[in-house]
Design an enzyme around this catalytic site. Structure first.
Site, PDB file in Angstrom:
ATOM      1  N   GLY A  16       0.535  -1.440   0.063  1.00 39.54           N
ATOM      2  CA  GLY A  16      -0.099  -0.086   0.059  1.00 39.54           C
ATOM      3  C   GLY A  16       0.859   1.407   0.074  1.00 39.54           C
ATOM      4  O   GLY A  16       1.892   1.213   0.319  1.00 39.54           O
ATOM      5  N   GLN A  17       0.411   2.292  -0.447  1.00 34.47           N
ATOM      6  CA  GLN A  17       0.906   3.563  -0.648  1.00 34.47           C
ATOM      7  C   GLN A  17       0.295   4.759  -0.107  1.00 34.47           C
ATOM      8  O   GLN A  17      -1.060   4.795  -0.741  1.00 34.47           O
ATOM      9  CB  GLN A  17       1.488   3.639  -1.971  1.00 34.47           C
ATOM     10  CG  GLN A  17       2.404   4.803  -2.139  1.00 34.47           C
ATOM     11  CD  GLN A  17       3.415   4.887  -3.359  1.00 34.47           C
ATOM     12  OE1 GLN A  17       2.747   4.091  -4.146  1.00 34.47           O
ATOM     13  NE2 GLN A  17       4.701   5.329  -3.316  1.00 34.47           N
ATOM     14  N   GLY A  18       0.552   5.762   0.656  1.00 33.89           N
ATOM     15  CA  GLY A  18      -0.108   7.049   0.929  1.00 33.89           C
ATOM     16  C   GLY A  18       0.664   8.269   0.802  1.00 33.89           C
ATOM     17  O   GLY A  18       1.876   8.187   0.116  1.00 33.89           O
ATOM     18  N   ALA A  19       0.490   9.289   1.300  1.00 33.79           N
ATOM     19  CA  ALA A  19       1.264  10.410   1.066  1.00 33.79           C
ATOM     20  C   ALA A  19       2.496  10.779   1.718  1.00 33.79           C
ATOM     21  O   ALA A  19       3.495  11.254   1.381  1.00 33.79           O
ATOM     22  CB  ALA A  19       0.194  11.660   1.370  1.00 33.79           C
ATOM     23  N   THR A  20       2.490   9.999   2.929  1.00 32.41           N
ATOM     24  CA  THR A  20       3.661  10.065   3.520  1.00 32.41           C
ATOM     25  C   THR A  20       4.534   8.610   3.927  1.00 32.41           C
ATOM     26  O   THR A  20       5.719   8.897   4.392  1.00 32.41           O
ATOM     27  CB  THR A  20       3.231  10.537   5.165  1.00 32.41           C
ATOM     28  OG1 THR A  20       2.464   9.719   5.678  1.00 32.41           O
ATOM     29  CG2 THR A  20       2.520  12.204   5.098  1.00 32.41           C
ATOM     30  N   SER A  22       4.904   4.458   2.708  1.00 32.19           N
ATOM     31  CA  SER A  22       4.783   2.961   1.648  1.00 32.19           C
ATOM     32  C   SER A  22       4.800   1.920   2.522  1.00 32.19           C
ATOM     33  O   SER A  22       5.796   1.907   3.467  1.00 32.19           O
ATOM     34  CB  SER A  22       5.541   3.061   0.463  1.00 32.19           C
ATOM     35  OG  SER A  22       5.501   4.092  -0.347  1.00 32.19           O
ATOM     36  N   LYS A  38       6.481  -0.078   7.327  1.00 32.37           N
ATOM     37  CA  LYS A  38       6.029   1.037   7.065  1.00 32.37           C
ATOM     38  C   LYS A  38       6.982   2.081   6.733  1.00 32.37           C
ATOM     39  O   LYS A  38       7.612   2.216   7.769  1.00 32.37           O
ATOM     40  CB  LYS A  38       4.851   1.644   7.845  1.00 32.37           C
ATOM     41  CG  LYS A  38       4.130   2.960   7.142  1.00 32.37           C
ATOM     42  CD  LYS A  38       3.066   3.172   8.208  1.00 32.37           C
ATOM     43  CE  LYS A  38       2.388   4.272   7.597  1.00 32.37           C
ATOM     44  NZ  LYS A  38       0.881   4.932   8.544  1.00 32.37           N
ATOM     45  N   ASP A 135      -9.225   8.080  10.643  1.00 37.83           N
ATOM     46  CA  ASP A 135      -9.180   7.713   9.136  1.00 37.83           C
ATOM     47  C   ASP A 135      -9.995   6.086   8.837  1.00 37.83           C
ATOM     48  O   ASP A 135      -9.082   5.278   8.384  1.00 37.83           O
ATOM     49  CB  ASP A 135      -7.765   7.814   8.654  1.00 37.83           C
ATOM     50  CG  ASP A 135      -7.716   7.655   7.101  1.00 37.83           C
ATOM     51  OD1 ASP A 135      -8.805   7.788   6.369  1.00 37.83           O
ATOM     52  OD2 ASP A 135      -6.414   7.504   6.636  1.00 37.83           O
TER      53      ASP A 135
END
Length: 716
Positions: A16-20, A22, A38, A135
């Protein structure tokens, strides 16, 4: 390859990958144990220091089976980036589960309850530790398969989490827009300045959207064109939603907003569970915080659902399977009221069979005494309701069309939608076939009950008839013919005549019951043939075969959509796959309509006719049983009267005999008459016969009383 002191991973193993950050699948260098790491990027370090360390601190504080475990905090060798080493969940997220075509219309009921239990338990642990997640969404709920094959869901991604008490507020905005509370959505997505502060209940809104998504396979609030294309309408739907509504949609561009107060008919959850869940969704999907429930009430109401047991009830007359949710400590009366709400059958009219046996449910005892049921082995409920069958939406209405040109992303989306409708058709086909099996099995059991009633009533009638015939056969006409005209003897003769009449009635009843038995046997043979036809049905296998082939093409489309384009030959193959996929879908829906739906509808019509026959037969047997019982009762009264008269005559003859011994010899009669001795012997003989008959009739009445204490055959 990248690594820390103790862990190693490849950047291709992206989870998974987010703004801040991976997330990657990694291994322990010594044990080989799989973990998730993470890795924070450079953007994350632009945040304030307290924000950077908040996720570490939150995870270190938490320890619960429904929250992802933190094993270690390490750093990469070269760039010295922070790395969280966490529990690895091999089955993906709840979002990936919902993205599967099998779950296009929501999770099965059992799996949904697992999600509800895990989310509620995890959130309860967060609140006990004063933490708000901020979230909550299906992508942040990971799935792990336990040792016994059961699903375990865990809350993850605490990058936006922070400590916050129930009465505290915060002003920073986090989250994913489809799951955001409208007040946060207004500032974060619409960029409108406002001075609102937010409390812990923002998590409840996100939970409500997540649970709706899990139950239905879609988001509750959908503007025309989608949530991300029409943000202003999205905001309008969430803020203008009437109290009690749990979903809203705009069907056409610039069209009106339509509200839903129930879950869609395509949902896999039973009406019993929906009736418990919908009020919770309605009360946590409230924009005004004054109207929205707090966590205490949310936990109380969800725990109430999770503590209930489900009793499966198949309404034979309506041909519908119901899931009745009650507490184990509830009484049968409460269970019957719950059944009444779902079936409209009043408790006094509810009669049950389980596995072919009558169930006597005493309203005052605990529902724990009800047998353990399953969907394939439910309680069978009887009533006089009209068969209505299962209500469902035709899957063909949810089948999208392929665009003529080759568009890899659009073709993938269309194939996914068609496949989802195909799986829905498969589920419905199974339910319809199971419904036919339950109808036929239930009717078979009713036949057995009615046959048993016939046998018991016939046994009583024949026994009574045998005793009456035997007693009446003891009369010796030669002795009676010459008897003097005594009033008591006339009455006795009338009583014996009445006994003959009762014997004739019992004989007719016996014949009637025998004919009913033959009729029931004929109907039972029909049921056997129908059940054989159901067992020989191969429509499920045909639909499954189409789905397997469609699924293979779908996986090819899923791979192709990640490519920038296709070569000429590959494109031709892709076009052929689209044609084959469409052909398979058409064939699948044809089998569903012609083999499943039409047969099911025909079975409902036949079932209704059979139920009417059963109902008439039951009423007829009741009348015959009442006649037999009345004959026995009257015969007992007649016999008692006759016995009394004969005893009086016997006593009188004894007195006359004693007087005759002292008197002079009587004159010679022109015709011989019976001597007092003969008359006395005859009276004694009759008296003994009547006593024997009285005893037999009394035994019969005891049998009838015991039968009356046994529950009557169910109202059908």
């Amino acid at each position: 390859m990248q690594s820390t002191t103790n862990y190693l991973w490849h950047t291709d193993d992206l989870l998974g990958q987010g703004a801040t950050a991976s997330v990657y699948k990694a291994r322990n260098k010594k044990s080989g144990e799989l973990v998730a790491v993470k890795v924070f990027n450079t953007t994350s370090y632009l945040r304030p220091r307290e924000v950077q360390v908040r996720e570490f601190e939150v995870l270190r504080k938490l320890n619960h089976q429904n929250i992802i475990k933190l094993f270690a905090v390490e750093e990469t060798g070269g760039s010295r980036q922070k790395v969280l080493v966490m529990e690895y969940c091999s089955s993906g997220s709840l979002l990936s589960v919902l993205e599967s075509p099998e779950n296009a219309f929501g999770l099965p009921e059992d799996e949904f309850l697992v999600v509800l239990r895990c989310v509620v338990a995890g959130m309860n642990h967060l609140r006990e530790n004063g933490i708000v997640h901020r979230d909550i969404k299906p992508g942040n709920i990971m799935r792990l398969v336990g040792e016994e094959g059961q699903s375990i869901y865990k809350l993850t991604d605490f990058g936006a989490a922070r400590e916050l008490d129930d009465d505290e507020k915060f002003v920073s905005v986090y989250g994913t827009e489809e799951y955001l509370h409208p007040d946060m959505y207004e500032r974060a997505v619409l960029r409108k300045p406002q001075q609102k502060a937010f409390g812990v209940t923002v998590d409840l809104w996100s939970i409500g959207v997540t649970l709706y998504h899990a139950a239905t396979g879609s988001l509750p609030f959908i503007p025309f064109g989608g949530p991300r294309r029409n943000k202003e309408i999205m905001y309008r739907i969430t803020t203008e939603k009437p109290t009690g509504a749990i979903a809203g949609a705009q069907r056409r561009e610039n069209g009106p907003l339509e509200w839903s107060y129930t879950l869609p008919i395509t949902c896999q959850l039973s009406l019993g569970l929906q009736s418990q869940l919908v009020p919770i969704l309605a009360n946590i999907l409230e924009v005004e915080q004054a109207k929205c429930w707090g966590f205490d009430q949310f936990f109380a109401e969800t725990s109430d659902i999770l503590q209930r047991v489900v009793i499966h009830v198949f309404s034979l007359s309506q041909a519908v399977l119901h899931h009745v949710y009650i507490h184990a400590h509830n009484t049968i009366a409460i269970f019957q009221e719950a059944v009444h709400k779902q079936t409209s059958v009043a408790p006094r009219h509810q009669e049950y069979l389980f596995e072919g046996h009558l169930c006597v449910l005493e309203p005052s005892i605990s529902a724990q005494h009800i047998a353990h049921t399953t969907a394939s082995s439910p309680l069978t409920l009887f009533s006089t309701a009209i068969p209505k069958g299962l209500a469902f939406r035709d899957p063909a209405l949810d089948v999208p069309k392929f665009v003529p040109k080759v568009d890899l992303q659009a073709d993938y989306n269309t194939a996914k939608g068609v496949l989802g409708a195909g799986y829905q058709a498969l589920r419905l086909a199974r339910v319809l076939l199971d419904g036919q099996e339950l109808m036929l099995r239930g009717l078979h059991w009713v036949m057995e009950v009615l046959q048993a009633t016939c046998r018991r009533t016939l046994e009583v009638a024949r026994t009574s008839l045998l005793y009456l015939s035997s007693s009446l056969g003891t009369e010796r006409s030669s002795s009676v013919a010459g008897m003097p005209e005594i009033q008591e003897l006339k009455v006795a003769a009338e009583l014996r005549s009445r006994l003959r009449t009762l014997a004739e009635v019992l004989s007719r009843c016996s014949q009637n019951i025998t004919e009913t038995q033959e009729s029931l046997s004929s109907l039972s043979q029909e049921l056997v043939k129908s059940r054989d036809q159901v067992h020989e049905d191969r429509s499920i296998q045909q639909i499954q075969c189409c789905l397997d082939k469609m699924n293979f093409i779908y996986k090819q489309f899923k791979k192709s959509r990640m490519r920038p384009g296709l070569g000429y030959n590959e494109e031709q193959i892709h076009k052929l796959d689209k044609m084959n996929f469409s052909h398979l879908a058409k064939r699948l829906l044809q089998v569903f309509q012609e083999e499943c739906v039409q047969k099911y509808q025909a079975s409902l019509v036949t079932h209704g006719k059979r139920m009417r026959v059963v109902h008439e037969t039951r009423n007829h047997l009741r009348l015959v049983g009442c006649s037999v019982a009345a004959c026995n009762t009257e015969a007992q009264g007649v016999q008692e009267s006759l016995s009394k008269i004969l005893e009086e005559l016997s006593h009188q003859l004894l007195q006359d005999r004693a007087k005759g011994a002292q008197a002079s010899p009587p004159p010679i009669a022109p015709y011989p008459s019976p001597t007092p001795k003969d008359l006395l012997l005859h009276m004694q003989e009759l008296c003994e016969g009547m006593k024997l008959l009285a005893s037999d009739l009394l035994d019969n009445n005891r049998i009838i009383e015991r039968l009356n204490r046994v529950p009557a055959p169910p109202d059908v």
